[in-house]
Design a protein around this motif. Structure first.
Motif, PDB file in Angstrom:
ATOM      1  N   LEU A  89      10.912 -25.315 -36.623  1.00 44.96           N
ATOM      2  CA  LEU A  89      10.963 -24.037 -35.905  1.00 44.96           C
ATOM      3  C   LEU A  89      11.751 -24.188 -34.604  1.00 44.96           C
ATOM      4  O   LEU A  89      12.562 -23.331 -34.246  1.00 44.96           O
ATOM      5  CB  LEU A  89       9.549 -23.538 -35.602  1.00 44.96           C
ATOM      6  CG  LEU A  89       8.751 -23.005 -36.799  1.00 44.96           C
ATOM      7  CD1 LEU A  89       7.342 -22.601 -36.370  1.00 44.96           C
ATOM      8  CD2 LEU A  89       9.458 -21.812 -37.426  1.00 44.96           C
ATOM      9  N   MET A  90      11.519 -25.297 -33.889  1.00 47.33           N
ATOM     10  CA  MET A  90      12.255 -25.536 -32.638  1.00 47.33           C
ATOM     11  C   MET A  90      13.752 -25.629 -32.904  1.00 47.33           C
ATOM     12  O   MET A  90      14.566 -25.126 -32.142  1.00 47.33           O
ATOM     13  CB  MET A  90      11.792 -26.852 -31.987  1.00 47.33           C
ATOM     14  CG  MET A  90      10.435 -26.814 -31.356  1.00 47.33           C
ATOM     15  SD  MET A  90      10.334 -25.619 -30.006  1.00 47.33           S
ATOM     16  CE  MET A  90       9.008 -24.602 -30.650  1.00 47.33           C
ATOM     17  N   LEU A 116       9.808 -23.963 -24.141  1.00 47.20           N
ATOM     18  CA  LEU A 116       8.666 -24.050 -25.059  1.00 47.20           C
ATOM     19  C   LEU A 116       8.122 -25.472 -25.118  1.00 47.20           C
ATOM     20  O   LEU A 116       6.909 -25.681 -25.199  1.00 47.20           O
ATOM     21  CB  LEU A 116       9.078 -23.600 -26.466  1.00 47.20           C
ATOM     22  CG  LEU A 116       9.378 -22.114 -26.643  1.00 47.20           C
ATOM     23  CD1 LEU A 116       9.858 -21.844 -28.061  1.00 47.20           C
ATOM     24  CD2 LEU A 116       8.148 -21.278 -26.346  1.00 47.20           C
ATOM     25  N   LEU A 117       9.035 -26.454 -25.063  1.00 48.35           N
ATOM     26  CA  LEU A 117       8.602 -27.854 -25.141  1.00 48.35           C
ATOM     27  C   LEU A 117       8.178 -28.390 -23.779  1.00 48.35           C
ATOM     28  O   LEU A 117       7.779 -29.548 -23.677  1.00 48.35           O
ATOM     29  CB  LEU A 117       9.729 -28.722 -25.705  1.00 48.35           C
ATOM     30  CG  LEU A 117      10.129 -28.475 -27.157  1.00 48.35           C
ATOM     31  CD1 LEU A 117      11.345 -29.332 -27.518  1.00 48.35           C
ATOM     32  CD2 LEU A 117       8.961 -28.805 -28.090  1.00 48.35           C
ATOM     33  N   ASN A 118       8.283 -27.556 -22.742  1.00 49.89           N
ATOM     34  CA  ASN A 118       7.984 -27.998 -21.377  1.00 49.89           C
ATOM     35  C   ASN A 118       8.832 -29.210 -21.026  1.00 49.89           C
ATOM     36  O   ASN A 118       8.364 -30.170 -20.404  1.00 49.89           O
ATOM     37  CB  ASN A 118       6.491 -28.324 -21.233  1.00 49.89           C
ATOM     38  CG  ASN A 118       6.047 -28.253 -19.791  1.00 49.89           C
ATOM     39  OD1 ASN A 118       6.729 -27.668 -18.950  1.00 49.89           O
ATOM     40  ND2 ASN A 118       4.907 -28.843 -19.498  1.00 49.89           N
ATOM     41  N   ASN A 119      10.089 -29.154 -21.438  1.00 49.84           N
ATOM     42  CA  ASN A 119      11.015 -30.264 -21.292  1.00 49.84           C
ATOM     43  C   ASN A 119      11.923 -30.015 -20.079  1.00 49.84           C
ATOM     44  O   ASN A 119      12.971 -29.402 -20.189  1.00 49.84           O
ATOM     45  CB  ASN A 119      11.853 -30.366 -22.580  1.00 49.84           C
ATOM     46  CG  ASN A 119      12.818 -31.518 -22.552  1.00 49.84           C
ATOM     47  OD1 ASN A 119      12.477 -32.602 -22.087  1.00 49.84           O
ATOM     48  ND2 ASN A 119      14.029 -31.279 -23.041  1.00 49.84           N
ATOM     49  N   HIS A 120      11.476 -30.489 -18.916  1.00 48.23           N
ATOM     50  CA  HIS A 120      12.229 -30.237 -17.677  1.00 48.23           C
ATOM     51  C   HIS A 120      12.845 -31.518 -17.169  1.00 48.23           C
ATOM     52  O   HIS A 120      12.260 -32.591 -17.339  1.00 48.23           O
ATOM     53  CB  HIS A 120      11.293 -29.639 -16.628  1.00 48.23           C
ATOM     54  CG  HIS A 120      10.851 -28.250 -16.964  1.00 48.23           C
ATOM     55  ND1 HIS A 120      11.633 -27.140 -16.758  1.00 48.23           N
ATOM     56  CD2 HIS A 120       9.710 -27.807 -17.528  1.00 48.23           C
ATOM     57  CE1 HIS A 120      10.975 -26.063 -17.167  1.00 48.23           C
ATOM     58  NE2 HIS A 120       9.805 -26.437 -17.645  1.00 48.23           N
ATOM     59  N   GLY A 125      17.639 -29.657 -31.731  1.00 47.95           N
ATOM     60  CA  GLY A 125      16.329 -29.080 -31.413  1.00 47.95           C
ATOM     61  C   GLY A 125      15.204 -29.802 -32.137  1.00 47.95           C
ATOM     62  O   GLY A 125      14.165 -30.108 -31.554  1.00 47.95           O
ATOM     63  N   MET A 126      15.434 -30.091 -33.430  1.00 44.72           N
ATOM     64  CA  MET A 126      14.417 -30.807 -34.207  1.00 44.72           C
ATOM     65  C   MET A 126      14.128 -32.172 -33.605  1.00 44.72           C
ATOM     66  O   MET A 126      12.980 -32.583 -33.457  1.00 44.72           O
ATOM     67  CB  MET A 126      14.899 -31.024 -35.639  1.00 44.72           C
ATOM     68  CG  MET A 126      14.780 -29.813 -36.530  1.00 44.72           C
ATOM     69  SD  MET A 126      15.171 -30.294 -38.238  1.00 44.72           S
ATOM     70  CE  MET A 126      13.666 -31.170 -38.703  1.00 44.72           C
ATOM     71  N   GLU A 127      15.219 -32.874 -33.265  1.00 48.00           N
ATOM     72  CA  GLU A 127      15.061 -34.241 -32.779  1.00 48.00           C
ATOM     73  C   GLU A 127      14.264 -34.258 -31.467  1.00 48.00           C
ATOM     74  O   GLU A 127      13.376 -35.088 -31.283  1.00 48.00           O
ATOM     75  CB  GLU A 127      16.430 -34.875 -32.571  1.00 48.00           C
ATOM     76  CG  GLU A 127      16.374 -36.379 -32.622  1.00 48.00           C
ATOM     77  CD  GLU A 127      17.627 -37.006 -32.053  1.00 48.00           C
ATOM     78  OE1 GLU A 127      18.274 -36.380 -31.185  1.00 48.00           O
ATOM     79  OE2 GLU A 127      17.952 -38.114 -32.463  1.00 48.00           O
TER      80      GLU A 127
END
Lengths: 181, 181, 181
Positions: free
Chosen positions: B121-122, B51-55, B105-107
């Protein structure tokens, strides 16, 4: 805030209500019902955005969506059984939501240069993933696989919208015709 | 390897154990149990990263996570019913895992510039997706939707962490306070 | 169009058939069966592409995949019960499909510079996610968690392929050996 955005938020609201109701019917607590409401309302759009590599995800960029969903929680619980009196209205909005989500999904895909065929698939994914996930979480056989009306609404939305595009109808007019139908 | 990373790995280990145990209870073979253990432990973080596009996805970049999960398989089977004697300990670690996963997740979301609301939410997604998928795969009604303790742990983690941030607590201290609570 | 692409399409076709059959057996209508066929056939590759951040998703870039799946719908319904006579053939193709999907997933991951361990996980994800989602949608306990043959096919595919790589076998030859095995 144009007409499409408003209709989209209404669709989100109605989808959230449907998720919350199915969850409550299955004895989930308010937290579970909220989660199911969220997933029902934004599941389809989220999967579409992930598949299209369309970041940020729509509801993460526009906080109105989660707020509308959160608003649906007290609304559904306060209305309670009285919502049954509006089941016909809810059903109509639900169908409108499906047709509308289909169109929005198609448009996003077309705007990214995908073929109409793939765009149609994206439209259907936008429309059905939320409801299917709701039913999986609540352990019901997915409704859309049994009630042809949903599939029909979805397909009709896609086809009419595409025909409209071909004839170069003004975009907003096209949206309205498709949804009205 | 700081304290957070170690707690994260412990959380991963405990989540994997819970997945393997629920799978075994449902007569899955060792392969099925391993898969369910994986999904339970990394499902939440994976969906968050997508969801965060965190690759790359966290566990694909840091091989310690899959190794910890694989280690949980023989551990769970060797311990067998003896784990029941530790059910209170497991429960505590499980709750710590949920609070911790929420914070991590929040951080991540805050560090990417998202609003606290979306970050919350994350955090919840990171904490609950794994357990929900475990229950769907094992055809149980998702536990989190029925046991308020989980939702509470998750929410408390988010709120306390955010309050801590506001007061500019040193980061590691903030982590410890939140998790301890 | 090389031999791997053809085998991949055959695997897609056979996976789609298996999805359509399980859905029909659970009294879904033709729309539901089509959706389940799609998910079974492309679910694994889609999740792999998302995890690898490999865009566009394979089936969105190469329209042959959705077309093959759509073709499987009338094929399955026309053949009907006669497919039972070919259950052994279908089973062989199914197993080939799993081994092949494992290899394709591994190769994609290796070509992106991931370690063999993570690549092996990607291979397994490619091979099993479709079937697991099919079973979840149809409310059956996932087959792969119960029938060791599937897990074995999947693992064997991964190991043999990797050994082949190490020995610098020509790629196509390696594919054929692994799949034949």
């Amino acid at each position: 805030m144009d007409i499409i955005h408003i209709l989209d938020l209404i669709g989100t609201f109605v989808f959230a209500i449907s998720g919350i109701r199915v969850a409550s019917r299955n004895d989930m607590d308010i937290f579970g019902a909220t989660v199911v409401g969220f997933v029902t309302a934004i599941g389809g759009g989220t999967v579409r955005d992930l598949l299209l590599n369309n970041h940020p995800i729509t509801w993460m960029a526009d906080i109105t969506y989660p707020l509308v969903i959160l608003a649906a929680v007290p609304f559904t619980f306060v209305m309670g059984k009285r919502l049954n009196n509006f089941s016909k209205t809810l059903f109509i909005f639900d169908t409108i939501g499906i047709a509308l989500f289909t169109i929005i999904g198609m448009e996003k895909a077309l705007s990214l240069g995908l073929s109409p065929f793939i765009a149609g698939l994206m439209g259907m994914i936008t429309a059905v993933v939320g409801g299917v996930t709701r039913d999986v979480l609540c352990r019901e056989i997915p409704l859309i696989f049994r009630k042809e009306i949903y599939a029909t609404a979805c397909l009709a939305g896609a086809v009419i919208f595409y025909v409209g595009l071909e004839f170069n109808l003004p975009n907003n007019l096209n949206y309205l015709i498709t949804t009205a139908f």
